[in-house]
Design a protein around this motif. Structure first.
Motif, PDB file in Angstrom:
ATOM      1  N   LEU A   1      28.142  -8.475  -5.041  1.00  0.00           N
ATOM      2  CA  LEU A   1      28.736  -7.380  -4.080  1.00  0.00           C
ATOM      3  C   LEU A   1      27.508  -6.456  -4.263  1.00  0.00           C
ATOM      4  O   LEU A   1      27.140  -5.732  -3.006  1.00  0.00           O
ATOM      5  CB  LEU A   1      30.157  -6.694  -4.981  1.00  0.00           C
ATOM      6  CG  LEU A   1      30.352  -5.507  -3.995  1.00  0.00           C
ATOM      7  CD1 LEU A   1      31.353  -5.645  -2.890  1.00  0.00           C
ATOM      8  CD2 LEU A   1      31.100  -4.516  -4.968  1.00  0.00           C
ATOM      9  N   CYS A   2      27.204  -5.960  -5.375  1.00  0.00           N
ATOM     10  CA  CYS A   2      25.883  -4.913  -5.338  1.00  0.00           C
ATOM     11  C   CYS A   2      24.838  -5.514  -4.622  1.00  0.00           C
ATOM     12  O   CYS A   2      23.915  -4.872  -4.328  1.00  0.00           O
ATOM     13  CB  CYS A   2      25.586  -4.610  -7.099  1.00  0.00           C
ATOM     14  SG  CYS A   2      26.993  -3.896  -7.924  1.00  0.00           S
ATOM     15  N   ALA A   3      24.646  -6.868  -4.439  1.00  0.00           N
ATOM     16  CA  ALA A   3      23.594  -7.382  -3.757  1.00  0.00           C
ATOM     17  C   ALA A   3      23.620  -7.406  -2.259  1.00  0.00           C
ATOM     18  O   ALA A   3      22.786  -7.748  -1.514  1.00  0.00           O
ATOM     19  CB  ALA A   3      23.032  -8.725  -4.361  1.00  0.00           C
ATOM     20  N   GLY A   4      24.964  -7.072  -1.904  1.00  0.00           N
ATOM     21  CA  GLY A   4      25.030  -6.942  -0.315  1.00  0.00           C
ATOM     22  C   GLY A   4      25.440  -8.594  -0.044  1.00  0.00           C
ATOM     23  O   GLY A   4      25.351  -8.571   1.244  1.00  0.00           O
ATOM     24  N   LEU A   5      25.667  -9.305  -0.755  1.00  0.00           N
ATOM     25  CA  LEU A   5      26.012 -10.850  -0.332  1.00  0.00           C
ATOM     26  C   LEU A   5      27.524 -11.018  -0.007  1.00  0.00           C
ATOM     27  O   LEU A   5      27.896 -11.861   0.835  1.00  0.00           O
ATOM     28  CB  LEU A   5      25.618 -11.773  -1.365  1.00  0.00           C
ATOM     29  CG  LEU A   5      24.173 -12.319  -1.442  1.00  0.00           C
ATOM     30  CD1 LEU A   5      24.155 -13.359  -2.510  1.00  0.00           C
ATOM     31  CD2 LEU A   5      24.262 -12.970  -0.282  1.00  0.00           C
ATOM     32  N   VAL A   6      28.577 -10.363  -0.654  1.00  0.00           N
ATOM     33  CA  VAL A   6      29.827 -10.445  -0.208  1.00  0.00           C
ATOM     34  C   VAL A   6      30.322  -9.016   0.082  1.00  0.00           C
ATOM     35  O   VAL A   6      29.926  -8.134  -0.269  1.00  0.00           O
ATOM     36  CB  VAL A   6      30.815 -10.977  -1.553  1.00  0.00           C
ATOM     37  CG1 VAL A   6      30.322 -12.100  -2.014  1.00  0.00           C
ATOM     38  CG2 VAL A   6      30.575  -9.848  -2.792  1.00  0.00           C
ATOM     39  N   PRO A   7      31.202  -9.025   1.290  1.00  0.00           N
ATOM     40  CA  PRO A   7      31.655  -7.851   1.630  1.00  0.00           C
ATOM     41  C   PRO A   7      32.788  -6.969   1.118  1.00  0.00           C
ATOM     42  O   PRO A   7      33.364  -7.724   0.029  1.00  0.00           O
ATOM     43  CB  PRO A   7      32.008  -8.198   3.150  1.00  0.00           C
ATOM     44  CG  PRO A   7      32.778  -9.786   2.881  1.00  0.00           C
ATOM     45  CD  PRO A   7      31.884 -10.237   1.977  1.00  0.00           C
ATOM     46  N   ILE A   8      32.681  -5.817   1.160  1.00  0.00           N
ATOM     47  CA  ILE A   8      33.733  -4.883   0.262  1.00  0.00           C
ATOM     48  C   ILE A   8      34.758  -4.906   1.374  1.00  0.00           C
ATOM     49  O   ILE A   8      34.593  -4.339   2.765  1.00  0.00           O
ATOM     50  CB  ILE A   8      33.210  -3.770   0.015  1.00  0.00           C
ATOM     51  CG1 ILE A   8      34.025  -2.796  -0.615  1.00  0.00           C
ATOM     52  CG2 ILE A   8      32.614  -2.713   1.153  1.00  0.00           C
ATOM     53  CD1 ILE A   8      33.420  -1.480  -1.418  1.00  0.00           C
ATOM     54  N   ALA A   9      36.051  -4.970   0.857  1.00  0.00           N
ATOM     55  CA  ALA A   9      37.361  -5.083   1.790  1.00  0.00           C
ATOM     56  C   ALA A   9      37.888  -3.448   1.510  1.00  0.00           C
ATOM     57  O   ALA A   9      38.522  -3.160   2.695  1.00  0.00           O
ATOM     58  CB  ALA A   9      38.376  -6.191   1.106  1.00  0.00           C
ATOM     59  N   SER A  10      37.884  -3.002   0.561  1.00  0.00           N
ATOM     60  CA  SER A  10      38.454  -1.622   0.477  1.00  0.00           C
ATOM     61  C   SER A  10      37.714  -0.840  -0.682  1.00  0.00           C
ATOM     62  O   SER A  10      37.052  -1.511  -1.446  1.00  0.00           O
ATOM     63  CB  SER A  10      39.757  -1.693   0.209  1.00  0.00           C
ATOM     64  OG  SER A  10      40.316  -2.061  -0.730  1.00  0.00           O
ATOM     65  N   GLY A  11      37.952   0.406  -0.757  1.00  0.00           N
ATOM     66  CA  GLY A  11      37.259   1.267  -1.730  1.00  0.00           C
ATOM     67  C   GLY A  11      35.668   1.630  -1.091  1.00  0.00           C
ATOM     68  O   GLY A  11      35.469   1.653   0.117  1.00  0.00           O
TER      69      GLY A  11
ATOM     70  N   HIS B   1      22.380   3.053  -0.344  1.00  0.00           N
ATOM     71  CA  HIS B   1      23.126   2.786   0.955  1.00  0.00           C
ATOM     72  C   HIS B   1      24.583   2.273   0.873  1.00  0.00           C
ATOM     73  O   HIS B   1      24.950   1.818  -0.260  1.00  0.00           O
ATOM     74  CB  HIS B   1      22.381   1.378   1.197  1.00  0.00           C
ATOM     75  CG  HIS B   1      20.894   1.227   1.202  1.00  0.00           C
ATOM     76  ND1 HIS B   1      20.267   2.014   2.284  1.00  0.00           N
ATOM     77  CD2 HIS B   1      19.668   1.072   0.531  1.00  0.00           C
ATOM     78  CE1 HIS B   1      19.051   2.215   2.239  1.00  0.00           C
ATOM     79  NE2 HIS B   1      18.830   1.521   1.156  1.00  0.00           N
ATOM     80  N   ASP B   2      25.304   2.665   1.782  1.00  0.00           N
ATOM     81  CA  ASP B   2      26.712   2.501   2.036  1.00  0.00           C
ATOM     82  C   ASP B   2      26.804   1.131   2.069  1.00  0.00           C
ATOM     83  O   ASP B   2      26.591   0.517   3.341  1.00  0.00           O
ATOM     84  CB  ASP B   2      27.257   3.485   2.890  1.00  0.00           C
ATOM     85  CG  ASP B   2      28.833   3.048   3.026  1.00  0.00           C
ATOM     86  OD1 ASP B   2      29.360   2.257   2.446  1.00  0.00           O
ATOM     87  OD2 ASP B   2      29.378   3.787   3.454  1.00  0.00           O
ATOM     88  N   LEU B   3      27.280   0.116   1.106  1.00  0.00           N
ATOM     89  CA  LEU B   3      27.765  -1.067   1.404  1.00  0.00           C
ATOM     90  C   LEU B   3      28.611  -1.507   2.718  1.00  0.00           C
ATOM     91  O   LEU B   3      28.638  -2.759   3.150  1.00  0.00           O
ATOM     92  CB  LEU B   3      28.105  -1.949   0.334  1.00  0.00           C
ATOM     93  CG  LEU B   3      26.957  -2.322  -0.952  1.00  0.00           C
ATOM     94  CD1 LEU B   3      27.693  -2.701  -2.072  1.00  0.00           C
ATOM     95  CD2 LEU B   3      26.000  -3.042  -0.534  1.00  0.00           C
ATOM     96  N   ARG B   4      29.464  -0.552   2.859  1.00  0.00           N
ATOM     97  CA  ARG B   4      30.257  -1.082   4.278  1.00  0.00           C
ATOM     98  C   ARG B   4      29.582  -0.946   5.421  1.00  0.00           C
ATOM     99  O   ARG B   4      30.059  -1.496   6.515  1.00  0.00           O
ATOM    100  CB  ARG B   4      31.583   0.153   4.019  1.00  0.00           C
ATOM    101  CG  ARG B   4      32.318  -0.015   2.705  1.00  0.00           C
ATOM    102  CD  ARG B   4      33.324   1.051   2.977  1.00  0.00           C
ATOM    103  NE  ARG B   4      34.472   0.583   3.890  1.00  0.00           N
ATOM    104  CZ  ARG B   4      35.540   0.241   3.788  1.00  0.00           C
ATOM    105  NH1 ARG B   4      35.997   0.137   2.389  1.00  0.00           N
ATOM    106  NH2 ARG B   4      36.265  -0.427   4.635  1.00  0.00           N
ATOM    107  N   ALA B   5      28.577  -0.076   5.526  1.00  0.00           N
ATOM    108  CA  ALA B   5      27.965  -0.078   6.799  1.00  0.00           C
ATOM    109  C   ALA B   5      26.482  -0.548   6.846  1.00  0.00           C
ATOM    110  O   ALA B   5      25.978  -1.108   7.897  1.00  0.00           O
ATOM    111  CB  ALA B   5      27.807   1.572   6.896  1.00  0.00           C
ATOM    112  N   ASP B   6      25.712  -0.999   5.848  1.00  0.00           N
ATOM    113  CA  ASP B   6      24.188  -1.327   5.458  1.00  0.00           C
ATOM    114  C   ASP B   6      24.155  -2.176   4.507  1.00  0.00           C
ATOM    115  O   ASP B   6      23.498  -1.726   3.541  1.00  0.00           O
ATOM    116  CB  ASP B   6      23.421  -0.257   5.533  1.00  0.00           C
ATOM    117  CG  ASP B   6      22.076  -0.742   5.956  1.00  0.00           C
ATOM    118  OD1 ASP B   6      21.824  -2.006   6.364  1.00  0.00           O
ATOM    119  OD2 ASP B   6      21.050   0.293   5.545  1.00  0.00           O
TER     120      ASP B   6
END
Lengths: 249, 225
Positions: A49-59, A66-71
């Protein structure tokens, strides 16, 4: 300066199966954090998740600002992930693999030689095809990619696995040197003593959540690697411990 | 994007040069297909024979089959030891990855098409007339084919049925390219290149459309793979 990693109730799903069930975690710049927990606890998913490999579903999740939800793309460029897989191409030499990763990340190619030398991959090994390497050499080559990219955040999943004594020592030295130069390191490891010696903080993950956090030497930080309950029963919740201003016990 | 595309294409071509899968498997496979068509449709006996008349279509069917193998190989190298995650983590522009992978397959296929054209001339007894139209239609058709192949290659790479899914998705989408390329080659070989110009335009339109579609769609598809 804000935290390098800032997660609030971060949930990640694989289909309908929760990989992470609401992780809250802050990691400061230059900090070395040891993630521990039983198999399936969510350590690897947290690193991914921290590497940006899996998407965040909520939270919410911010990594390196960088916002993982957007970028997630910007995050990927700035982190180095050592996963269970090597992410290397069998039909390219060690050096070609590392150079490809460094160029892709738009990092300085001068880091390639240094990384290969520090991981004992100089000389004949640098021109050896990755497919011909032993498991330990392959692991070191994968780590060389992380080092050579000069990432600001290292995410290391079982970095000592499959390495000989010299390799393990090299990993320890690399982590210490990285931390000293301001690189943040999040490492998941079942080698509790070794990893704890490296870490500024131990974070226990169970059931897809952070269930406790403490300084490595704190009383009650569990050593067991068995069932989930074994990991969690001796420890106060992370938030509670921090609020009380006492060691986790 | 172009910088990333060059990087990916260079990497893929270097891997192919080292592994020689294209040279050792895809080229012989395509030649065997051309040979089998020859055996099935009887010996070439002058310009009026079935084999000679069907030569353009048979050539492009062989190219189509070889394209599937080349695209599968292109994504097979990303499936080993988490390399596809490595590609995502690399920070490369997805459009650049698409163009790079397509360009690498395109280069290999164009080389294969030269070999296959020689085989067709030899085995099917066809003189390769209308050189400019032949080359232009090869380039346009190949760009279209590899664009579609790369789009569906990444779609199928994330599934367990990748070997069977890719041809199932690929062949219907490239039917217009097969038709247009066959017509263009037919006109060229018949010595009437003017008749094939319209088909060349069709190929160019498909090539541009599929290339554009790939640069836009590849990123989301790679995420889901």
């Amino acid at each position: 300066m804000g935290p390098v990693i800032s997660l609030r109730d971060a949930v990640s799903l694989s289909g309908r199966f929760p990989l992470l069930a609401g992780v809250t975690l802050d990691v400061a710049g230059g900090e070395v954090v040891h993630l521990r927990g039983p198999n399936g606890a969510g350590k690897s998913s947290l690193l991914r998740l921290c590497a940006g490999l899996v998407p965040i579903a909520s939270g919410t999740a911010f990594v390196l600002g960088h916002d993982l939800r957007a970028d997630r793309q910007s995050v990927r460029r700035e982190v180095g992930l050592l996963g269970h897989a090597s992410f290397l191409y069998d039909d390219l030499s060690v050096e070609r693999n590392v150079r490809f990763a460094v160029r892709a990340a738009r990092a300085d190619l001068r880091g390639v030689d240094e990384a290969l030398d520090r991981l004992g991959l100089g000389g004949r090994l640098r021109s050896t095809l990755v497919g011909s390497l032993s498991a330990g050499q392959r692991r070191r080559a994968a780590l060389a990619v992380v080092v050579a990219r000069r990432a600001r955040l290292w995410l290391l999943d079982e970095p000592h696995a499959g390495l000989d004594a010299m390799g393990r020592t090299s990993v320890d030295e690399l982590v210490r040197a990285a931390s000293a130069s301001g690189t943040t390191v999040l490492l998941a490891s079942h080698e509790l003593d070794r990893a704890s010696r490296l870490a500024d903080r131990v974070v226990v993950v169970a059931g897809g959540r952070v269930v406790a956090a403490a300084e490595p030497g704190a009383t009650g930080v569990p050593a067991a690697q068995g069932a989930e309950g074994d990991e969690t029963r001796q420890i106060a919740p992370a938030g509670e411990a921090e609020e009380d201003g006492r060691d986790v016990a | 994007m172009w910088r990333d595309a060059l990087l990916v294409a260079g990497k893929d071509l270097r891997i192919e040069a080292r592994s020689k899968v294209g040279l050792g498997q895809v080229v012989p496979f395509a030649l065997v297909v051309v040979l089998l068509f020859g055996l099935a449709l009887g010996p070439a006996a002058g310009r009026g024979s079935v084999l000679s008349l069907a030569a353009p279509g048979l050539y492009w069917v062989a190219v189509l089959l070889a394209t599937v193998l080349a695209v599968q190989r292109s994504f097979a190298i990303e499936a080993l030891d988490g390399a596809s995650d490595g590609l995502k983590l690399s920070g490369l522009d997805p459009a650049g990855i698409f163009v790079g992978k397509a360009a690498a397959v395109c280069g290999q296929l164009l080389a294969l098409e030269v070999v296959l054209a020689g085989a067709v001339a030899l085995l099917y007894d066809r003189h390769l007339a209308g050189g400019l139209l032949l080359v232009a239609s090869c380039v346009a058709a190949t760009v279209g084919l590899v664009s579609v192949g790369t789009i569906y290659g990444v779609v199928s790479s994330g599934t367990r049925q990748r070997e069977t899914l890719l041809p199932l998705l690929f062949f219907p989408m490239v039917a217009p390219i097969l038709l247009a390329a066959t017509k263009a080659w037919d006109a060229a070989l018949a010595g009437t290149p003017g008749r094939g110009a319209g088909w060349l335009d069709v190929l160019a339109v498909f090539a541009v459309a599929y290339l554009a579609m790939g640069t836009v769609a590849f990123g989301p598809l790679l995420e889901d793979a």
